[in-house]
Design a protein around this motif. Structure first.
Motif, short mmCIF file in Angstrom:
data_model
loop_
_atom_site.label_atom_id
_atom_site.label_comp_id
_atom_site.label_asym_id
_atom_site.label_seq_id
_atom_site.Cartn_x
_atom_site.Cartn_y
_atom_site.Cartn_z
N ILE A 46 0.81 -1.22 0.00
CA ILE A 46 0.00 0.00 0.00
C ILE A 46 0.84 1.27 0.00
CG2 ILE A 46 -1.98 -1.10 1.12
CD1 ILE A 46 -1.07 0.25 3.74
N ALA A 47 2.14 1.16 0.27
CA ALA A 47 2.96 2.37 0.37
C ALA A 47 4.43 2.04 0.21
CB ALA A 47 2.74 3.07 1.71
N LEU A 48 5.15 2.95 -0.43
CA LEU A 48 6.61 2.97 -0.41
C LEU A 48 7.00 4.24 0.32
CD1 LEU A 48 7.30 1.95 -4.13
CD2 LEU A 48 7.47 0.47 -2.10
N LEU A 49 7.64 4.09 1.47
CA LEU A 49 7.98 5.23 2.30
C LEU A 49 9.46 5.56 2.17
CD1 LEU A 49 6.06 4.26 5.58
CD2 LEU A 49 5.21 5.51 3.58
N CYS A 50 9.75 6.83 1.89
CA CYS A 50 11.12 7.31 1.75
C CYS A 50 11.48 8.14 2.98
CB CYS A 50 11.27 8.16 0.50
SG CYS A 50 10.82 7.30 -1.03
N LEU A 51 12.61 7.83 3.59
CA LEU A 51 13.06 8.53 4.80
C LEU A 51 14.48 9.04 4.62
CD1 LEU A 51 11.79 5.99 7.46
CD2 LEU A 51 11.23 8.42 7.52
N TRP A 52 14.72 10.29 5.10
CA TRP A 52 16.06 10.86 5.06
C TRP A 52 16.04 12.19 5.79
CZ3 TRP A 52 19.18 10.64 -0.19
CH2 TRP A 52 20.53 10.51 0.10
N PRO A 53 17.20 12.62 6.30
CA PRO A 53 17.27 13.99 6.85
C PRO A 53 16.94 15.02 5.76
CG PRO A 53 19.18 12.70 7.52
CD PRO A 53 18.47 11.89 6.48
N VAL A 54 16.41 16.14 6.19
CA VAL A 54 16.09 17.23 5.25
C VAL A 54 16.70 18.53 5.76
CG1 VAL A 54 13.93 16.17 4.47
CG2 VAL A 54 13.89 17.69 6.44
N GLN A 55 16.95 19.45 4.85
CA GLN A 55 17.49 20.76 5.24
C GLN A 55 16.44 21.60 5.94
OE1 GLN A 55 19.06 22.38 1.57
NE2 GLN A 55 21.07 21.43 1.90
N ALA A 56 15.20 21.48 5.49
CA ALA A 56 14.10 22.24 6.09
C ALA A 56 12.79 21.58 5.67
CB ALA A 56 14.12 23.70 5.64
N PHE A 57 11.77 21.73 6.50
CA PHE A 57 10.45 21.23 6.16
C PHE A 57 9.68 22.32 5.42
CE2 PHE A 57 11.80 18.41 9.49
CZ PHE A 57 11.28 17.18 9.11
N TYR A 58 8.85 21.92 4.47
CA TYR A 58 8.05 22.88 3.73
C TYR A 58 7.18 23.69 4.69
CZ TYR A 58 9.09 19.31 0.16
OH TYR A 58 9.71 18.39 -0.65
N ALA A 59 7.05 24.97 4.41
CA ALA A 59 6.19 25.83 5.23
C ALA A 59 4.74 25.41 5.15
CB ALA A 59 6.35 27.30 4.81
N GLU A 60 4.36 24.83 4.03
CA GLU A 60 3.02 24.27 3.85
C GLU A 60 3.17 23.04 2.96
OE1 GLU A 60 0.38 26.80 1.64
OE2 GLU A 60 2.00 27.65 0.44
N PRO A 61 2.15 22.20 2.86
CA PRO A 61 2.28 21.01 2.02
C PRO A 61 2.78 21.35 0.62
CG PRO A 61 0.28 20.87 3.31
CD PRO A 61 0.85 22.24 3.56
N MET A 62 3.63 20.47 0.08
CA MET A 62 4.25 20.74 -1.22
C MET A 62 3.21 20.98 -2.31
SD MET A 62 6.83 18.39 -3.51
CE MET A 62 5.45 17.54 -4.29
N LEU A 63 2.14 20.19 -2.32
CA LEU A 63 1.13 20.35 -3.35
C LEU A 63 0.34 21.64 -3.19
CD1 LEU A 63 -0.22 16.71 -3.83
CD2 LEU A 63 1.49 17.96 -5.18
N ALA A 64 0.28 22.14 -1.96
CA ALA A 64 -0.33 23.46 -1.76
C ALA A 64 0.61 24.54 -2.27
CB ALA A 64 -0.65 23.67 -0.28
N GLN A 65 1.91 24.39 -2.01
CA GLN A 65 2.89 25.35 -2.52
C GLN A 65 2.88 25.39 -4.05
OE1 GLN A 65 6.60 24.04 -0.71
NE2 GLN A 65 6.47 25.65 0.83
#
Length: 237
Positions: free
Chosen positions: A187-206
């Motif tokens: 049901i899902a492929l989950l990708c995990l990794w450190p990030v430089q910053a989290f999006y201020a709002e959901p990416m699809l909203a941006q």
């Protein structure tokens, strides 16, 4: 959003409530959780990954069926095969979207080759034997597994790790690649990794693909479409 976080724990209605600071941390993880598609390199320590999986495994499940199964994908060749399957479905999805095809193809929808960790989440085989809570709602196995994924997601946010949920794939093809037993369903492929910053709002909203709907338009009293008294000002346009 900020008001909700700042107000968490301010009205302690029960001796069982978290301390205000702890409650705010829970709400912060919820409101700052993002479906991430951009990663900053680095690794996820084994002990951290074990904590995330432990959080997932403590999700609620209907009839305590615990239908979730996790396959950690560490083989590079296997990741490339999964990537190819996702890319095939990405093209087919774009075509199905019609006039939004070009817009969709510009979106970054997966990070299988970049992620420090890739987890394939599947529903277990033999789920039909679990009737408690599923006799009339068999999809509760999927709902339960989604709770496990959400737990993992919130724990990842608390650990400062980004996570992306990839669902663009043919389930039967992924099941064959991962050698799942008959009856199990990815049901899902989950990708995990450190990030430089989290999006201020959901990416699809941006990206202006979609916007969050007003809560007032989604909550009813007693019958569908009946405005809720929780929001006396009515739905926000």
């Amino acid at each position: 959003m900020v008001t909700a976080v700042e107000g968490a724990g301010s009205a302690n209605h029960s001796s069982q409530a978290f301390a205000p600071g702890d409650a705010r941390a829970v709400y912060r993880a919820i409101f700052e959780q993002r479906d991430m598609r951009h990663f900053a390199g680095g690794q996820v320590a084994d002990e951290t990954l074990r904590r995330l999986l432990q959080a997932a495994h403590h999700a609620p499940s209907v009839g305590f069926m615990q239908p979730w199964r996790f396959v950690r994908v560490t083989n590079v060749a296997l990741r490339h095969q999964l990537h190819d399957l996702v890319e095939q479905e990405r093209v087919l999805t774009a075509r199905a979207l019609g006039e939004r095809e070009d817009e969709f193809m510009r979106l970054k929808v997966q990070g299988l080759l970049d992620a420090a960790e890739v987890l394939a989440v599947s529903l277990a085989d033999g789920r039909e034997k679990h009737l408690f809570g599923r006799r009339t709602l068999p999809q509760m196995d999927l709902a339960s597994a989604a709770c496990a994924i959400q737990n993992l997601w919130l724990a990842a946010r608390a650990e400062g790790l980004g996570m992306g949920w990839v669902s663009l794939f043919d389930p039967a093809a992924v099941a064959r690649l991962l050698q799942l037993p008959e009856g199990a369903e990815p049901i899902a492929l989950l990708c995990l990794w450190p990030v430089q910053a989290f999006y201020a709002e959901p990416m699809l909203a941006q990206a202006r693909w979609a916007q969050r709907q007003p809560l007032q338009a989604l909550v009813f009293d007693n019958a569908w479409g009946q405005a809720s008294s929780l929001f006396p000002e009515g739905p926000t346009p």
